[in-house]
Design an enzyme around this catalytic site. Structure first.
Site, PDB file in Angstrom:
ATOM      1  N   HIS A   1     -14.584  -4.772  11.620  1.00  0.00           N
ATOM      2  CA  HIS A   1     -14.101  -3.454  12.033  1.00  0.00           C
ATOM      3  C   HIS A   1     -15.263  -2.521  12.334  1.00  0.00           C
ATOM      4  CE1 HIS A   1      -9.728  -3.378  10.384  1.00  0.00           C
ATOM      5  NE2 HIS A   1     -10.044  -4.564  10.859  1.00  0.00           N
TER       6      HIS A   1
ATOM      7  N   GLU B   1      -3.202  -4.007  19.546  1.00  0.00           N
ATOM      8  CA  GLU B   1      -2.325  -4.287  18.415  1.00  0.00           C
ATOM      9  C   GLU B   1      -1.392  -3.113  18.128  1.00  0.00           C
ATOM     10  OE1 GLU B   1      -4.749  -4.798  14.976  1.00  0.00           O
ATOM     11  OE2 GLU B   1      -3.140  -4.283  13.613  1.00  0.00           O
TER      12      GLU B   1
ATOM     13  N   HIS C   1      -1.949   1.174  16.497  1.00  0.00           N
ATOM     14  CA  HIS C   1      -1.327   1.610  15.235  1.00  0.00           C
ATOM     15  C   HIS C   1      -0.002   2.341  15.462  1.00  0.00           C
ATOM     16  CE1 HIS C   1      -1.708   2.450  10.856  1.00  0.00           C
ATOM     17  NE2 HIS C   1      -2.487   1.394  10.938  1.00  0.00           N
TER      18      HIS C   1
ATOM     19  N   GLU D   1      -8.055 -11.254  10.553  1.00  0.00           N
ATOM     20  CA  GLU D   1      -8.689  -9.958  10.304  1.00  0.00           C
ATOM     21  C   GLU D   1      -9.485 -10.038   9.004  1.00  0.00           C
ATOM     22  OE1 GLU D   1      -5.958  -6.745   9.984  1.00  0.00           O
ATOM     23  OE2 GLU D   1      -7.526  -5.236   9.767  1.00  0.00           O
TER      24      GLU D   1
ATOM     25  N   TRP E   1       2.188   6.891  11.763  1.00  0.00           N
ATOM     26  CA  TRP E   1       0.763   6.974  11.375  1.00  0.00           C
ATOM     27  C   TRP E   1       0.068   5.693  11.779  1.00  0.00           C
ATOM     28  CZ3 TRP E   1      -2.102   3.892   7.901  1.00  0.00           C
ATOM     29  CH2 TRP E   1      -3.432   4.329   7.786  1.00  0.00           C
TER      30      TRP E   1
ATOM     31  N   ARG F   1     -13.365  -5.410  16.143  1.00  0.00           N
ATOM     32  CA  ARG F   1     -12.374  -4.397  16.484  1.00  0.00           C
ATOM     33  C   ARG F   1     -13.084  -3.062  16.681  1.00  0.00           C
ATOM     34  NH1 ARG F   1      -7.584  -2.061  12.567  1.00  0.00           N
ATOM     35  NH2 ARG F   1      -9.234  -0.569  11.990  1.00  0.00           N
TER      36      ARG F   1
ATOM     37  N   ASP G   1      -6.199  -3.422   1.843  1.00  0.00           N
ATOM     38  CA  ASP G   1      -5.073  -3.297   0.901  1.00  0.00           C
ATOM     39  C   ASP G   1      -4.327  -4.615   0.720  1.00  0.00           C
ATOM     40  OD1 ASP G   1      -4.618  -1.901   3.623  1.00  0.00           O
ATOM     41  OD2 ASP G   1      -2.621  -2.647   3.130  1.00  0.00           O
TER      42      ASP G   1
ATOM     43  N   ASN H   1       0.813  -1.207   0.000  1.00  0.00           N
ATOM     44  CA  ASN H   1       0.000   0.000   0.000  1.00  0.00           C
ATOM     45  C   ASN H   1       0.859   1.275   0.000  1.00  0.00           C
ATOM     46  OD1 ASN H   1      -2.251   1.552   0.018  1.00  0.00           O
ATOM     47  ND2 ASN H   1      -2.944   1.004   2.076  1.00  0.00           N
TER      48      ASN H   1
ATOM     49  N   ASP I   1      -6.690  -1.470  17.751  1.00  0.00           N
ATOM     50  CA  ASP I   1      -5.432  -1.247  17.045  1.00  0.00           C
ATOM     51  C   ASP I   1      -4.863   0.118  17.443  1.00  0.00           C
ATOM     52  OD1 ASP I   1      -4.510  -1.565  13.510  1.00  0.00           O
ATOM     53  OD2 ASP I   1      -3.322  -1.070  15.297  1.00  0.00           O
TER      54      ASP I   1
ATOM     55  N   GLU J   1       1.997  -6.762  11.534  1.00  0.00           N
ATOM     56  CA  GLU J   1       1.472  -6.665  10.166  1.00  0.00           C
ATOM     57  C   GLU J   1       2.498  -6.047   9.218  1.00  0.00           C
ATOM     58  OE1 GLU J   1      -2.000  -4.226  11.046  1.00  0.00           O
ATOM     59  OE2 GLU J   1      -1.141  -2.666   9.787  1.00  0.00           O
TER      60      GLU J   1
ATOM     61  N   TYR K   1      -6.645   7.186  13.397  1.00  0.00           N
ATOM     62  CA  TYR K   1      -6.579   5.950  12.627  1.00  0.00           C
ATOM     63  C   TYR K   1      -7.856   5.140  12.806  1.00  0.00           C
ATOM     64  CZ  TYR K   1      -6.250   1.245  11.393  1.00  0.00           C
ATOM     65  OH  TYR K   1      -6.569   0.051  10.850  1.00  0.00           O
TER      66      TYR K   1
ATOM     67  N   ARG L   1       1.008 -10.960  13.896  1.00  0.00           N
ATOM     68  CA  ARG L   1       0.117 -10.430  12.862  1.00  0.00           C
ATOM     69  C   ARG L   1       0.726 -10.519  11.458  1.00  0.00           C
ATOM     70  NH1 ARG L   1      -4.351  -8.450  12.271  1.00  0.00           N
ATOM     71  NH2 ARG L   1      -3.901  -6.298  11.681  1.00  0.00           N
TER      72      ARG L   1
ATOM     73  N   HIS M   1      -2.948 -10.157   9.572  1.00  0.00           N
ATOM     74  CA  HIS M   1      -3.435  -8.920   8.975  1.00  0.00           C
ATOM     75  C   HIS M   1      -4.369  -9.255   7.821  1.00  0.00           C
ATOM     76  CE1 HIS M   1      -2.035  -4.989   6.764  1.00  0.00           C
ATOM     77  NE2 HIS M   1      -3.105  -4.760   7.486  1.00  0.00           N
TER      78      HIS M   1
HETATM   79  C1  CS2 Z   1      -4.445  -1.728   9.983  1.00  0.00           C
HETATM   80  C2  CS2 Z   1      -4.350  -1.581   8.492  1.00  0.00           C
HETATM   81  O1  CS2 Z   1      -5.954  -3.464   9.510  1.00  0.00           O
HETATM   82  C3  CS2 Z   1      -5.112  -3.042  10.325  1.00  0.00           C
HETATM   83  O2  CS2 Z   1      -4.806  -3.602  11.378  1.00  0.00           O
HETATM   84  O3  CS2 Z   1      -3.247  -1.597  10.662  1.00  0.00           O
HETATM   85  O4  CS2 Z   1      -5.572  -1.032   8.068  1.00  0.00           O
HETATM   86  C4  CS2 Z   1      -3.217  -0.699   7.986  1.00  0.00           C
HETATM   87  O5  CS2 Z   1      -3.434   0.622   8.414  1.00  0.00           O
HETATM   88  C5  CS2 Z   1      -3.190  -0.767   6.479  1.00  0.00           C
HETATM   89  O6  CS2 Z   1      -3.065  -2.111   6.091  1.00  0.00           O
HETATM   90  C6  CS2 Z   1      -2.044   0.055   5.925  1.00  0.00           C
HETATM   91  O7  CS2 Z   1      -2.016  -0.062   4.525  1.00  0.00           O
HETATM   92 MG    MG Z   2      -3.159  -2.819  12.346  1.00  0.00          MG
END
Ligand code: CS2
Ligand code: MG
Length: 403
Positions: A123, A237, A213, A340, A403, A148, A317, A38, A211, A263, A160, A284, A313
């Site tokens: 989600h 996470e 993040h 996920e 991020w 989640r 994407d 991504n 998450d 991830e 996020y 992950r 993960h």
């Molecule tokens: C996130 C993802 O799904 C998750 O746990 O961390 O959405 C992540 O932000 C994206 O895969 C980034 O491309």
């Molecule tokens: Mg994540």
């Protein structure tokens, strides 16, 4: 014995960018692999088309392990997200081919089913706690056993995991990176309130995940873990950036809240210390970013020795090709934890017809030979690539942040 006759890289953007490798054998058998990174898609597309595909032609498609080793050791420059996504795409395609030639779904080649299906988590997100709880109740009503929770942070314009669309979350949202702002103090105040409200509304027979993040320091992550203990999260996470695997020891010392990470890991070396020291509970890493089914199976086997389970993960994407491959692996390994499942859009599902189905809180890969997924190249061609970046993140004083 099928020999690789050709391979092509297909870049398509049905609402978001995907990179897919299609391998064609001299007997006509084809296999597909996901190579989507991504925000850096074309780097992997070129790595495959310009540097990997020429080396594949004429090789025995059944020699999955040898080709994996050839692409890993033969590149000299090992590991990293671009290299390992490219190797993953080849690996997935070869497992797809092997299953089709054998007339078996890939999970049967990996030892057969160890469970009825793969428990997934959906989600639920919203600008407010109330919106997030409403979304979570919707998922619970659909039969999800795990959900989640991500909600907006009062005083912050964005954060996020909170999407504009009720079901679909696509963070790669602009031709140049959008700039988000972040406040740890404001965030740490709202998450415990979110979980308290969620347990009140959803009860205790549903797994709740969150998450972080990559946004907290280790001691802040320990604080969040402790604050959430009364609500029994299934995991938090990416609590802290995981280049420093030792940082998780500090979190572990303060909280029993289960920890998931990985991830963005691209090989077993990124998580070896975390697993061997029991610093995490779920790994992950996923088939796409960690070198394919072959390498992800190695990671899962190491994790099994230390009571660490998989929690792969599965964001939008990662294409349906990765979802299918992850489900075959998840069905077969002994230490599957959870998968996920961020649903893809209808446009994406049309480009990638697949056999996996949701029922009773689980996904099953189906029993078609191979991975049970393909790419409709005519439809794919109707969605040309468009550059899209993930956002960047800064603290309120302008300091660059994760991020
Ligand atoms: C996130 C993802 O799904 C998750 O746990 O961390 O959405 C992540 O932000 C994206 O895969 C980034 O491309
Ligand atoms: Mg994540």
């Amino acid at each position: 014995m099928p020999k690789i006759a050709s391979a092509r890289v297909i870049v398509t953007s049905p609402g978001r960018n995907f990179v897919t490798l299609k391998v064609v054998c001299d007997d006509g058998t084809t296999g597909v692999g996901d190579a989507t990174l991504n925000g850096r898609e074309l780097a992997v597309a070129s790595y495959l088309a310009d540097h990997v595909v020429p080396c594949l032609i004429g090789r025995d498609a059944h020699r999955i392990e040898d080709i994996w080793q050839y692409l890993y050791k033969g590149a000299y420059w090992r590991r990293g997200p671009v290299t390992m996504a490219a190797i993953a795409a080849v690996d997935m395609a070869l497992w797809d081919i092997k299953g089709k030639v054998a007339g078996l779904p890939v999970y049967q080649l990996l030892g057969g089913a160890s469970r009825a299906g793969c428990m997934v988590y959906g989600h639920a997100n919203g600008e407010t706690i109330a919106d997030t709880i409403a979304a979570a109740l919707d998922y619970q009503g659909q039969g999800y056993k795990a959900i989640r929770l991500q909600c907006g942070v009062p005083g912050m314009a964005s954060t996020y995991g909170v999407s504009k669309d009720k079901y679909f979350y696509e963070p790669a949202d602009a031709e140049l990176p959008t700039e988000n702002l972040w406040s740890t103090a404001k965030y740490l105040r709202v998450v415990p309130e979110l979980f308290a409200a969620a347990r009140e509304a959803l009860g205790w027979d549903v797994h709740l995940l969150h998450d972080v993040h990559h946004r907290l320091t280790p001691i802040e992550a320990a604080r969040l873990g402790k604050d959430l203990e009364p609500y029994r999260p299934f995991w938090i996470e990416d609590a802290t950036p995981a280049e420093d695997q030792e940082a998780f020891r500090l979190i572990r010392q303060h909280t029993t809240t289960p920890l998931a990470v990985g991830e963005i890991f691209s090989s077993i070396w990124d998580c070896k210390a975390l697993i061997e020291n029991r610093l995490i509970d779920y790994i992950r890493a996923t088939v796409l970013h960690a070198g394919g089914i072959t390498h992800m199976r190695q990671i899962a086997s190491l994790a099994d020795l230390y009571h660490v389970r998989t929690g792969c993960h599965g964001a939008t994407d990662l294409s349906p090709v990765t979802m299918a491959a992850a489900l075959h692996l998840g069905l077969a390994i002994p230490n599957f934890g959870i998968q996920e499942y961020m649903r893809h859009s209808d446009d994406t599902d049309a480009v990638f017809p697949h056999g996996y189905r949701f029922a009773d809180g689980m996904l099953h890969p189906g029993d078609a030979p191979g991975l049970g997924v393909d790419i409709d190249e005519r439809l794919a061609a109707a969605h040309p690539y468009r550059r899209a970046y993930l956002p960047v993140n800064r603290l309120e004083d302008g300091t660059m942040w994760s991020w």
